[in-house]
Design a protein around this motif. Structure first.
Motif, PDB file in Angstrom:
ATOM      1  N   PRO A   1      16.072 -22.699  -0.663  1.00 12.12           N
ATOM      2  CA  PRO A   1      14.809 -22.354  -1.335  1.00 12.12           C
ATOM      3  C   PRO A   1      14.494 -23.361  -2.429  1.00 12.12           C
ATOM      4  O   PRO A   1      15.406 -23.908  -3.067  1.00 12.12           O
ATOM      5  CB  PRO A   1      15.096 -20.970  -1.957  1.00 12.12           C
ATOM      6  CG  PRO A   1      16.362 -20.473  -1.312  1.00 12.12           C
ATOM      7  CD  PRO A   1      17.132 -21.708  -0.929  1.00 12.12           C
TER       8      PRO A   1
ATOM      9  N   GLN B   1      16.647 -14.590 -11.496  1.00 13.73           N
ATOM     10  CA  GLN B   1      17.535 -15.730 -11.762  1.00 13.73           C
ATOM     11  C   GLN B   1      16.801 -16.873 -12.475  1.00 13.73           C
ATOM     12  O   GLN B   1      17.386 -17.599 -13.270  1.00 13.73           O
ATOM     13  CB  GLN B   1      18.127 -16.239 -10.428  1.00 13.73           C
ATOM     14  CG  GLN B   1      19.322 -17.161 -10.603  1.00 13.73           C
ATOM     15  CD  GLN B   1      19.269 -18.374  -9.679  1.00 13.73           C
ATOM     16  OE1 GLN B   1      18.336 -19.175  -9.707  1.00 13.73           O
ATOM     17  NE2 GLN B   1      20.283 -18.493  -8.846  1.00 13.73           N
ATOM     18  N   THR B   2      15.530 -17.052 -12.168  1.00 11.60           N
ATOM     19  CA  THR B   2      14.776 -18.171 -12.758  1.00 11.60           C
ATOM     20  C   THR B   2      13.825 -17.714 -13.872  1.00 11.60           C
ATOM     21  O   THR B   2      13.091 -18.533 -14.422  1.00 11.60           O
ATOM     22  CB  THR B   2      13.960 -18.906 -11.663  1.00 11.60           C
ATOM     23  OG1 THR B   2      13.185 -17.943 -10.944  1.00 11.60           O
ATOM     24  CG2 THR B   2      14.852 -19.657 -10.702  1.00 11.60           C
TER      25      THR B   2
HETATM   26  C1  GCO Z   1      17.829 -24.282 -12.112  1.00 11.60           C
HETATM   27  C2  GCO Z   1      17.450 -23.248 -11.109  1.00 11.60           C
HETATM   28  C3  GCO Z   1      17.742 -23.693  -9.690  1.00 11.60           C
HETATM   29  C4  GCO Z   1      17.167 -22.730  -8.706  1.00 11.60           C
HETATM   30  C5  GCO Z   1      17.320 -23.056  -7.269  1.00 11.60           C
HETATM   31  C6  GCO Z   1      16.602 -24.299  -6.877  1.00 11.60           C
HETATM   32  O1  GCO Z   1      18.259 -23.921 -13.196  1.00 11.60           O
HETATM   33  O2  GCO Z   1      17.635 -25.479 -11.813  1.00 11.60           O
HETATM   34  O3  GCO Z   1      17.932 -21.997 -11.393  1.00 11.60           O
HETATM   35  O4  GCO Z   1      18.976 -24.184  -9.483  1.00 11.60           O
HETATM   36  O5  GCO Z   1      17.602 -21.439  -8.921  1.00 11.60           O
HETATM   37  O6  GCO Z   1      18.613 -22.964  -6.792  1.00 11.60           O
HETATM   38  O7  GCO Z   1      16.601 -24.420  -5.497  1.00 11.60           O
END
Ligand code: GCO
Ligand code: NAP
Length: 264
Positions: free
Chosen positions: A188, A195-196
């Motif tokens: 993705p 998470q983001t």
């Molecule tokens: C970060 C993000 C990423 C994404 C993702 C991108 O801090 O750069 O959290 O790593 O979550 O995996 O594809």
């Protein structure tokens, strides 16, 4: 003509799927006909997940299981086989990230990320492959990342794990392809999930987080992805439509990896 994308009669285990990307992928596989089973770390999240699936019309089975714990994983897989059936489709989705500059990160913190994002997909895949071999078919989808290809500040452990997961994907395909097992990855791009969330938090003055603006500029689609953007690719890789696709990582990133970036 039969529907090559139908998952009717299949059992699909999606790890860490109470919400976020896992929930969206599991919902798509369920709507395509698969019986969905998922796990999460806490009963509270499992219960919330089961209720959320019910709201969209899916009766699913949820289990409490830490995917880094081999004993817990093995007993969950046995329980699923008893209560639901042999697992036809595994999606290794559960994951964590720690955003810490590498020289400030402890070895323990590094290991925790590797444990969830790399060791656990190995543990869960290892638990389901023997019965896939007996059945003569199986699909494994590992949720990789932009960090399977790219690095950036603060995510050394995550990038090491997701890069490793890409190679674990290729190795499972190499080792078990002859048993009609396809192991592929989905990579993705930047997807709006808890998470983001810290990367999208508004600034005190109400303006966009600088990382948020950075991602919009880096993405030819000019937006963050939604968990639903992963639904179609997941159904494809879980279905017989992809029976000769093996060891591949399908990047679903709005074009990030194709793009050099805007000229200043
Ligand atoms: C970060 C993000 C990423 C994404 C993702 C991108 O801090 O750069 O959290 O790593 O979550 O995996 O594809
Ligand atoms: P998320 O919102 O943080 O959800 C992750 C899920 O994994 C949660 O349900 C979490 O459970 C579960 N989990 C974590 N550790 C676990 C463990 N040891 N055992 C069982 N479950 C565990 O993350 P997401 O954004 O949906 O990401 C899902 C996957 O996609 C991850 O592998 C992530 O690295 C990857 N990915 C995300 C993005 C993105 O932009 N969001 C991009 C590329 C790849 P709890 O609720 O109990 O914490």
């Amino acid at each position: 003509m039969t529907n090559q994308f139908s998952l009717e009669g299949k059992v699909a285990l999606i790890t860490g799927a109470s919400y976020g990307i896992g929930f969206s992928i599991a919902s798509a596989l369920g709507k395509a006909g698969a019986k969905i089973v998922f796990n999460d770390l806490k009963q509270e999240f499992v219960d919330k997940g089961v209720a959320a699936y019910k709201e969209i019309g899916l009766e699913v089975n949820g289990y409490v299981c830490d995917v880094t714990n081999e004993d817990q994983v093995n007993s969950m897989v046995k329980q699923i086989e008893k209560e639901v059936g042999v697992i036809d489709i595994l999606v290794n989705n559960a994951g964590i990230i720690k955003r810490i500059p590498m020289i400030e990160m402890s070895a323990d913190e590094f290991r925790q990320v590797i444990d969830v994002d790399l060791n656990a997909p190995f543990i869960v895949a290892k638990a389901v492959i023997p019965n896939m071999i007996k059945k003569g078919a199986g699909k494994i989808i590992n949720i990789c990342s932009m960090m399977s290809e790219l690095g950036r500040e603060t995510v050394s452990a995550y990038a090491a794990a997701k890069g490793g997961l890409k190679m674990l994907t290729r190795n499972i395909a190499s080792e078990y392809g002859e048993y009609n097992i396809q192991c592929n990855g989905i990579g993705p791009g930047y997807i709006a999930t808890p998470q983001t969330a810290p990367l999208r938090e508004k600034q005190a003055d109400g303006s966009r987080h600088p990382f948020d603006s950075f991602i919009i500029a880096k993405t030819p689609a000019a937006r963050w992805g939604n968990p639903e953007d992963l639904a179609g690719p997941a159904v494809f890789l879980a279905s017989e439509a992809s029976n000769f696709v093996n060891g591949h990582v399908l990047y679903v990133d709005g074009g990030i990896l194709a793009y050099i970036g805007k000229q200043p």
